[in-house]
Design an enzyme around this catalytic site. Structure first.
Site, mmCIF file in Angstrom:
data_model
loop_
_atom_site.group_PDB
_atom_site.id
_atom_site.type_symbol
_atom_site.label_atom_id
_atom_site.label_comp_id
_atom_site.label_asym_id
_atom_site.label_seq_id
_atom_site.Cartn_x
_atom_site.Cartn_y
_atom_site.Cartn_z
ATOM 1 N N ASP A 115 3.646 1.472 8.097
ATOM 2 C CA ASP A 115 2.364 0.796 7.905
ATOM 3 C C ASP A 115 2.416 -0.263 6.802
ATOM 4 O O ASP A 115 1.892 -0.079 5.703
ATOM 5 C CB ASP A 115 1.256 1.804 7.613
ATOM 6 C CG ASP A 115 -0.130 1.189 7.780
ATOM 7 O OD1 ASP A 115 -0.209 0.028 8.240
ATOM 8 O OD2 ASP A 115 -1.121 1.855 7.455
ATOM 9 N N ASP A 130 0.862 -1.195 0.000
ATOM 10 C CA ASP A 130 0.000 0.000 0.000
ATOM 11 C C ASP A 130 0.890 1.233 0.000
ATOM 12 O O ASP A 130 0.766 2.108 0.853
ATOM 13 C CB ASP A 130 -0.914 -0.014 1.220
ATOM 14 C CG ASP A 130 -2.012 1.044 1.147
ATOM 15 O OD1 ASP A 130 -2.393 1.433 0.028
ATOM 16 O OD2 ASP A 130 -2.475 1.483 2.212
#
Length: 328
Positions: free
Chosen positions: A217, A201
């Site tokens: 993340d 992502d």
């Protein structure tokens, strides 16, 4: 992981503090919530004024094995001196539990915003991603999924077909457009690429700047093509994109290989992400945080824009690739 014994959607500070206390950390400051829809994330300081981030994972999204694979990958990157936020170990593991909910603790690593129009930032991001992919190529995830047409498009499409959040006046037009998008994607999506472990992502919001890029993340880490971690760093009109791709691939290939045929996946991946995002919000709508964060999601104007964007994407999928293959 066992079923949580209380509501994750209303995870309260008292439970969080008790969980942190059980790891041996003595929280001195208050808990500051950080922006995260999928998980619950707080920043705090201990009695020695050391700052941490605590991430409580949404139940049933990832298994214990999948979460530990993410942590292992992140630690491998940190061991290779790559700037990432790696989870800390307590009681012999990086994954803690409270009331059936898994959580992890990370050092709080500040930084400023990654600048999408800064070519120096792009160069260093490309070089760091090349190093991440060098580690990622050593072996594939065994428990985490591989990016594919079913998970990223067919399952989200099925969910959107059943959703009552799409205004009735537009639903037929939306579903017809979605069906046409599916037909075009099926023609151009291919899997003749070597899978590797990815960030998954890698949009600019998941990069902080500390004299070098800091990647945060890795919650969506999975196997997939290298281009999945590259294409979201490119923006602007076609000429700007060509310049950015030249820089991106020149710096990336100084350190590792890149299959140039993966450039043909950019528009299919963009189309799949559009649909996956819509279905993600639909899937989470029962969580009170989502209606508050996306109050416009069930409005007619929003869905008109989605239909227009999908039609634009269909045209792009029907056209020859617009990028001139870079020379590097």
């Amino acid at each position: 992981m066992s079923q949580p014994s209380f509501n994750f959607q209303t995870l309260d500070p008292e439970t969080v503090l008790d969980a942190l206390w059980n790891t041996g950390i003595r929280v001195e400051s208050g808990l500051t919530p950080l922006n995260s829809y999928e998980n619950r994330v707080w920043q705090f300081s201990d009695e020695d004024r050391v700052r941490y981030v605590a991430k409580f994972y949404r139940p049933q999204r990832w298994s214990v094995d999948q979460l530990l694979e993410e942590h292992q990958f992140t630690q491998e990157l940190a061991d290779a001196n790559i700037s990432v936020a790696a989870p800390l170990t307590y009681h012999g593991t990086t994954l803690q539990q409270v009331e059936g909910i898994g959580f992890a603790l990370f050092p709080s690593l500040g930084g400023r915003q990654y600048e999408i129009d800064n070519y120096e930032h792009l160069e260093q991001a490309a070089q760091t991603l090349a190093r991440i992919h060098q580690v990622g190529r050593q072996y594939c995830f065994q428990h985490r999924p591989t990016l594919g047409f079913d998970e990223y498009f067919q399952q989200p499409s099925a969910l959107l077909h059943e959703s009552s959040l799409i205004p009735a006046v537009l639903k037929t037009d939306f579903l017809d457009t979605l069906t046409e998008l599916s037909k075009q994607l099926a023609k151009v999506w291919h899997t003749d690429w070597e899978p590797l472990r990815l960030h998954g992502d890698c949009h600019p919001g998941n990069i902080l700047w500390r004299d070098q890029p800091l990647f945060v993340d890795l919650d969506d880490a999975r196997n997939g093509p290298a281009v999945q971690d590259l294409w979201m760093l490119v923006s602007g009109d076609l000429n700007e994109q060509r310049v950015q791709w030249d820089i991106l691939l020149e710096c990336y290939t100084e350190l590792t290989e890149f299959n140039i045929n993966e450039l043909s996946l950019i528009e299919p991946l963009r189309a799949m992400r559009m649909v996956y995002y819509l279905a993600w919000v639909v899937r989470r709508w029962h969580d009170p945080a989502f209606p508050r964060a996306f109050p416009w999601f069930n409005e007619v104007d929003f869905w008109r824009r989605q239909i227009a964007q999908m039609k634009t994407q269909i045209a792009l999928l029907q056209s020859p690739p617009s990028l001139v293959m870079p020379q590097f």
